[in-house]
Design a protein around this motif. Structure first.
Motif, PDB file in Angstrom:
ATOM      1  N   ALA A 134      15.248  11.952 -18.216  1.00 53.01           N
ATOM      2  CA  ALA A 134      15.579  13.021 -17.274  1.00 53.01           C
ATOM      3  C   ALA A 134      15.041  12.644 -15.903  1.00 53.01           C
ATOM      4  CB  ALA A 134      14.959  14.342 -17.737  1.00 53.01           C
ATOM      5  N   GLN A 135      15.951  12.491 -14.952  1.00 53.95           N
ATOM      6  CA  GLN A 135      15.554  12.034 -13.638  1.00 53.95           C
ATOM      7  C   GLN A 135      14.891  13.150 -12.847  1.00 53.95           C
ATOM      8  OE1 GLN A 135      15.778   8.866 -12.705  1.00 53.95           O
ATOM      9  NE2 GLN A 135      16.574   8.422 -14.720  1.00 53.95           N
ATOM     10  N   PRO A 136      13.738  12.927 -12.247  1.00 57.87           N
ATOM     11  CA  PRO A 136      13.081  13.953 -11.442  1.00 57.87           C
ATOM     12  C   PRO A 136      13.744  14.088 -10.084  1.00 57.87           C
ATOM     13  CG  PRO A 136      11.846  11.925 -11.314  1.00 57.87           C
ATOM     14  CD  PRO A 136      12.972  11.675 -12.300  1.00 57.87           C
ATOM     15  N   GLN A 137      13.373  15.138  -9.377  1.00 57.23           N
ATOM     16  CA  GLN A 137      13.873  15.302  -8.024  1.00 57.23           C
ATOM     17  C   GLN A 137      13.277  14.229  -7.129  1.00 57.23           C
ATOM     18  OE1 GLN A 137      16.118  17.662  -6.987  1.00 57.23           O
ATOM     19  NE2 GLN A 137      16.332  18.019  -9.186  1.00 57.23           N
ATOM     20  N   ALA A 138      14.025  13.883  -6.100  1.00 63.26           N
ATOM     21  CA  ALA A 138      13.552  12.843  -5.186  1.00 63.26           C
ATOM     22  C   ALA A 138      12.231  13.262  -4.561  1.00 63.26           C
ATOM     23  CB  ALA A 138      14.588  12.605  -4.076  1.00 63.26           C
ATOM     24  N   ARG A 139      11.265  12.362  -4.638  1.00 65.34           N
ATOM     25  CA  ARG A 139       9.939  12.669  -4.122  1.00 65.34           C
ATOM     26  C   ARG A 139       9.941  12.580  -2.601  1.00 65.34           C
ATOM     27  NH1 ARG A 139       5.678   9.237  -6.938  1.00 65.34           N
ATOM     28  NH2 ARG A 139       6.199  10.708  -8.550  1.00 65.34           N
ATOM     29  N   HIS A 140       9.407  13.604  -1.959  1.00 70.95           N
ATOM     30  CA  HIS A 140       9.357  13.625  -0.492  1.00 70.95           C
ATOM     31  C   HIS A 140       8.028  13.045  -0.043  1.00 70.95           C
ATOM     32  CE1 HIS A 140      12.960  16.165   0.181  1.00 70.95           C
ATOM     33  NE2 HIS A 140      12.681  16.569  -1.044  1.00 70.95           N
ATOM     34  N   VAL A 141       8.122  11.943   0.697  1.00 72.39           N
ATOM     35  CA  VAL A 141       6.919  11.322   1.232  1.00 72.39           C
ATOM     36  C   VAL A 141       6.579  11.964   2.560  1.00 72.39           C
ATOM     37  CG1 VAL A 141       5.925   9.158   2.049  1.00 72.39           C
ATOM     38  CG2 VAL A 141       7.524   9.144   0.128  1.00 72.39           C
ATOM     39  N   GLU A 142       5.319  12.308   2.752  1.00 71.80           N
ATOM     40  CA  GLU A 142       4.913  12.975   3.986  1.00 71.80           C
ATOM     41  C   GLU A 142       5.166  12.094   5.186  1.00 71.80           C
ATOM     42  OE1 GLU A 142       0.998  15.165   5.889  1.00 71.80           O
ATOM     43  OE2 GLU A 142       0.933  14.308   3.877  1.00 71.80           O
ATOM     44  N   ARG A 143       5.738  12.685   6.223  1.00 71.02           N
ATOM     45  CA  ARG A 143       6.062  11.931   7.419  1.00 71.02           C
ATOM     46  C   ARG A 143       5.267  12.478   8.606  1.00 71.02           C
ATOM     47  NH1 ARG A 143      11.026   9.281   6.813  1.00 71.02           N
ATOM     48  NH2 ARG A 143      11.626   9.522   8.987  1.00 71.02           N
ATOM     49  N   VAL A 144       4.961  11.582   9.524  1.00 70.50           N
ATOM     50  CA  VAL A 144       4.185  11.990  10.700  1.00 70.50           C
ATOM     51  C   VAL A 144       4.918  11.578  11.972  1.00 70.50           C
ATOM     52  CG1 VAL A 144       1.990  11.873   9.535  1.00 70.50           C
ATOM     53  CG2 VAL A 144       2.878   9.833  10.609  1.00 70.50           C
ATOM     54  N   PRO A 196      -4.545   6.445  -2.392  1.00 72.51           N
ATOM     55  CA  PRO A 196      -4.595   7.700  -1.631  1.00 72.51           C
ATOM     56  C   PRO A 196      -3.276   8.013  -0.929  1.00 72.51           C
ATOM     57  CG  PRO A 196      -6.630   6.477  -1.340  1.00 72.51           C
ATOM     58  CD  PRO A 196      -5.715   5.579  -2.116  1.00 72.51           C
ATOM     59  N   SER A 197      -2.860   9.267  -0.976  1.00 76.01           N
ATOM     60  CA  SER A 197      -1.545   9.669  -0.497  1.00 76.01           C
ATOM     61  C   SER A 197      -1.347   9.476   1.003  1.00 76.01           C
ATOM     62  CB  SER A 197      -1.280  11.130  -0.858  1.00 76.01           C
ATOM     63  OG  SER A 197      -2.255  11.969  -0.255  1.00 76.01           O
ATOM     64  N   PHE A 198      -2.442   9.447   1.787  1.00 73.63           N
ATOM     65  CA  PHE A 198      -2.273   9.301   3.235  1.00 73.63           C
ATOM     66  C   PHE A 198      -1.628   7.962   3.595  1.00 73.63           C
ATOM     67  CE2 PHE A 198      -6.149   6.833   2.969  1.00 73.63           C
ATOM     68  CZ  PHE A 198      -6.098   5.974   4.067  1.00 73.63           C
ATOM     69  N   LEU A 199      -1.707   6.985   2.676  1.00 74.03           N
ATOM     70  CA  LEU A 199      -1.100   5.679   2.926  1.00 74.03           C
ATOM     71  C   LEU A 199       0.419   5.714   2.793  1.00 74.03           C
ATOM     72  CD1 LEU A 199      -3.653   3.386   1.059  1.00 74.03           C
ATOM     73  CD2 LEU A 199      -3.385   3.666   3.538  1.00 74.03           C
ATOM     74  N   ALA A 200       0.962   6.811   2.265  1.00 73.25           N
ATOM     75  CA  ALA A 200       2.414   6.936   2.108  1.00 73.25           C
ATOM     76  C   ALA A 200       3.069   7.634   3.293  1.00 73.25           C
ATOM     77  CB  ALA A 200       2.744   7.700   0.821  1.00 73.25           C
ATOM     78  N   LYS A 201       2.297   7.998   4.297  1.00 75.95           N
ATOM     79  CA  LYS A 201       2.864   8.661   5.468  1.00 75.95           C
ATOM     80  C   LYS A 201       3.726   7.689   6.272  1.00 75.95           C
ATOM     81  CE  LYS A 201      -0.725  12.177   6.048  1.00 75.95           C
ATOM     82  NZ  LYS A 201      -1.758  12.740   6.939  1.00 75.95           N
ATOM     83  N   VAL A 202       4.907   8.155   6.657  1.00 77.02           N
ATOM     84  CA  VAL A 202       5.856   7.338   7.404  1.00 77.02           C
ATOM     85  C   VAL A 202       6.096   7.962   8.768  1.00 77.02           C
ATOM     86  CG1 VAL A 202       8.221   6.449   7.460  1.00 77.02           C
ATOM     87  CG2 VAL A 202       6.969   6.542   5.295  1.00 77.02           C
ATOM     88  N   LEU A 212       0.833  -1.203   0.000  1.00 83.34           N
ATOM     89  CA  LEU A 212       0.000   0.000   0.000  1.00 83.34           C
ATOM     90  C   LEU A 212       0.870   1.257   0.000  1.00 83.34           C
ATOM     91  CD1 LEU A 212      -2.685  -1.060   2.649  1.00 83.34           C
ATOM     92  CD2 LEU A 212      -2.935  -1.054   0.161  1.00 83.34           C
ATOM     93  N   TYR A 213       1.940   1.232   0.777  1.00 80.19           N
ATOM     94  CA  TYR A 213       2.875   2.364   0.847  1.00 80.19           C
ATOM     95  C   TYR A 213       3.516   2.627  -0.507  1.00 80.19           C
ATOM     96  CZ  TYR A 213       7.529   4.406   1.746  1.00 80.19           C
ATOM     97  OH  TYR A 213       8.667   5.157   1.703  1.00 80.19           O
ATOM     98  N   ALA A 214       3.972   1.555  -1.170  1.00 83.50           N
ATOM     99  CA  ALA A 214       4.641   1.716  -2.461  1.00 83.50           C
ATOM    100  C   ALA A 214       3.703   2.286  -3.516  1.00 83.50           C
ATOM    101  CB  ALA A 214       5.205   0.371  -2.924  1.00 83.50           C
ATOM    102  N   MET A 215       2.457   1.804  -3.556  1.00 85.06           N
ATOM    103  CA  MET A 215       1.508   2.298  -4.544  1.00 85.06           C
ATOM    104  C   MET A 215       1.049   3.714  -4.216  1.00 85.06           C
ATOM    105  SD  MET A 215      -0.784  -1.114  -5.418  1.00 85.06           S
ATOM    106  CE  MET A 215      -1.521  -0.370  -6.891  1.00 85.06           C
ATOM    107  N   ALA A 216       0.962   4.034  -2.912  1.00 86.83           N
ATOM    108  CA  ALA A 216       0.500   5.367  -2.516  1.00 86.83           C
ATOM    109  C   ALA A 216       1.537   6.436  -2.827  1.00 86.83           C
ATOM    110  CB  ALA A 216       0.154   5.383  -1.033  1.00 86.83           C
ATOM    111  N   ARG A 217       2.817   6.139  -2.652  1.00 87.30           N
ATOM    112  CA  ARG A 217       3.824   7.159  -2.916  1.00 87.30           C
ATOM    113  C   ARG A 217       3.968   7.424  -4.415  1.00 87.30           C
ATOM    114  NH1 ARG A 217       9.599   4.189  -1.401  1.00 87.30           N
ATOM    115  NH2 ARG A 217       9.554   2.621  -3.074  1.00 87.30           N
ATOM    116  N   ASP A 218       3.440   6.486  -5.237  1.00 89.58           N
ATOM    117  CA  ASP A 218       3.372   6.720  -6.681  1.00 89.58           C
ATOM    118  C   ASP A 218       2.034   7.326  -7.078  1.00 89.58           C
ATOM    119  OD1 ASP A 218       5.933   5.766  -7.328  1.00 89.58           O
ATOM    120  OD2 ASP A 218       5.232   3.690  -7.330  1.00 89.58           O
TER     121      ASP A 218
END
Length: 468
Positions: free
Chosen positions: A458-468, A327-333, A317-323
């Motif tokens: 062209a490599q994008p900037q590292a995506r910042h995953v929301e942390r709690v 839903p993005s709330f599942l990518a919170k670490v 769920l985390y891997a799919m959410a950060r992409d």
């Protein structure tokens, strides 16, 4: 070939803590597979295989060795969480990756619910004063708390539980072996081959049931971002766990098959109460051994097995959410624990709700088992195709053995198993896949087509995953 720390190549930051070693992966995989797993489904596999239960497990090992090899190839190419979702998405295309992730969700999201349900029903049968729903609530609560503390705590707890399972298994093997040694007329090879019942279609159908015991070795790939020592550790651990568990499965089912008190009835009527293995244990050592095996199986499925299943599900769920495909709330670490906390909590909640609902259905366990097996088999098929497309076609690899022959054989074996699987499982699985196609079409319709970072030149900037 990239190594595990190179996540920024794909647009990600290292959010999860790398604390797991090879022995942790080995313990994780064994606990996920449950060394005593065949005890719970022995009767079903025995009846489905015409008594050739050891053969069904042996074929299962052979079939999945090729799958483990393909996992090793892809985890070295893409060393990150997400398993087949990432391997298909990056090895073939993001669209295929989304559908692969959707199919494997059928496996990963349902597995904890099934484990909790089986364990709760078994414990209720042992302690009738405690209702099924209360056992469910207790198992889910304990596992969710442990997994929320951190991956290190999960590793420690599961190792302790694994020791207990192995002690119970060793006890059964010793007592059953002694019983057979003192009653020589019971010795038989029928569990491997019985000319009266053997057909390849029967074996294939039984393998599709036995595969439920093997599910879990692939879960090790979900820990690619939490492992020390490079991606090769993942491949080594998967192969070691699969072979070791296979040997244990074959040994215990072979001995149990020779101790079944009434083989004819078991073949004709199946094992609706799920007690066939425990009946065989009673023949070997008496009621105490049957009770020990039954309670150990229930605890193993309800605590360590479902605990690591919850870990694997939360990482998917985390891997799919950060992409942004869930839903993005599942990518919170969690900053303190370095775990995908929301994905972990959601997995626990879904498992509890699913277990409670399926407990009200007479076919709840059978239905969940069929859906999980189908989802896993389809995901494995996509994995084999990913190896060929990525390595042989896209990377123009010259290693035809590793990147065509091995995945090709694995693909062919799994197709054979899927074709001979339960018809209801095929229909429900295909309906789930069709729902995934509809959702994918909806994503396109609303301009949210699946995309994975790190695929463009062209490599994008590292995506910042929301942390709690």
């Amino acid at each position: 070939m990239v190594d595990q720390p190179d996540l920024e190549r794909y647009g990600y930051r290292q959010e999860l803590a790398r604390r797991l070693r090879f022995r942790d992966l080995l313990a994780y995989g064994l606990v996920y597979m449950v060394p005593i797993a065949p005890m719970a489904i022995f009767g079903s596999v025995y009846a489905g295989s015409g008594g050739m239960v050891a053969l069904a497990y042996a074929v299962g090992v052979v079939a999945l060795v090729f799958t483990a090899f393909s996992y090793a190839q892809m985890v070295r190419a893409f060393p990150m969480s997400g398993s087949v979702y990432n391997y298909a998405g990056r090895g073939i295309s993001p669209q295929v990756g989304f559908l692969a992730g959707w199919v494997i969700l059928l496996d990963y999201v349902l597995v904890p619910g099934l484990l909790y349900l089986v364990a709760s029903v078994a414990m209720h049968a042992t302690v009738p004063a405690v209702p099924v729903w209360l056992w469910l609530l207790g198992f889910v609560a304990v596992n969710t708390i442990v997994n929320s503390v951190g991956i290190r705590m999960t590793a420690v707890v599961t190792r302790l539980m694994l020791v207990g399972e192995l002690i119970v298994l060793a006890g059964f093997l010793a007592v059953a072996g002694w019983a057979l040694a003192t009653g020589r007329d019971r010795f038989s090879w029928d569990a491997f081959y019985n000319s009266d019942t053997f057909t390849w279609s029967v074996v294939a159908g039984a393998v599709s049931l036995a595969v439920l015991s093997f599910l879990g070795f692939d879960g090790i790939s979900m820990l690619a971002e939490e492992t020390k020592g490079g991606s090769r550790q993942i491949g080594r651990a998967m192969a070691a766990v699969l072979i070791l568990a296979g040997v244990l499965f074959i040994a215990q089912t072979w001995l149990a098959a020779m101790l079944v008190p009434d083989p004819g009835t078991l073949l004709a009527e199946g094992d609706p109460n799920g007690t066939a293995f425990y009946d065989a244990a009673a023949v070997a050592g008496g009621g105490w051994l049957a009770t020990v095996c039954a309670v150990a199986t229930a605890i193993a499925w309800g605590l360590p097995n479902s605990m690591v299943a919850q870990v694997a599900t939360s990482r998917l769920l985390y891997a799919m959410a950060r992409d942004r495909q869930l839903p993005s709330f599942l990518a919170k670490v969690s900053i303190r624990r370095n775990v995908p906390i929301n994905a972990t909590l959601l997995t626990g909640a879904v498992s509890l709700a699913l277990g409670l609902y399926m407990a009200t259905r007479s076919d709840g366990i059978t239905l969940l088992s069929s859906l999980i097996n189908f989802g896993a088999m389809v995901a494995f098929l996509v994995l084999h195709v990913s190896v060929v497309v990525h390595h042989l076609i896209r990377e123009r690899s010259g290693n035809w053995w590793a990147h065509l022959v091995m995945p090709g054989i694995g693909f062919a074996i799994l197709v054979w198993v899927v074709i001979n699987a339960n018809i209801a499982a095929q229909r429900l699985g295909l309906a789930w896949l069709a729902l995934g196609v509809i959702i994918l079409a909806g994503l396109y319709l609303f301009g949210c087509r699946p995309a994975l970072s790190g695929l463009a030149p062209a490599q994008p900037q590292a995506r910042h995953v929301e942390r709690v």
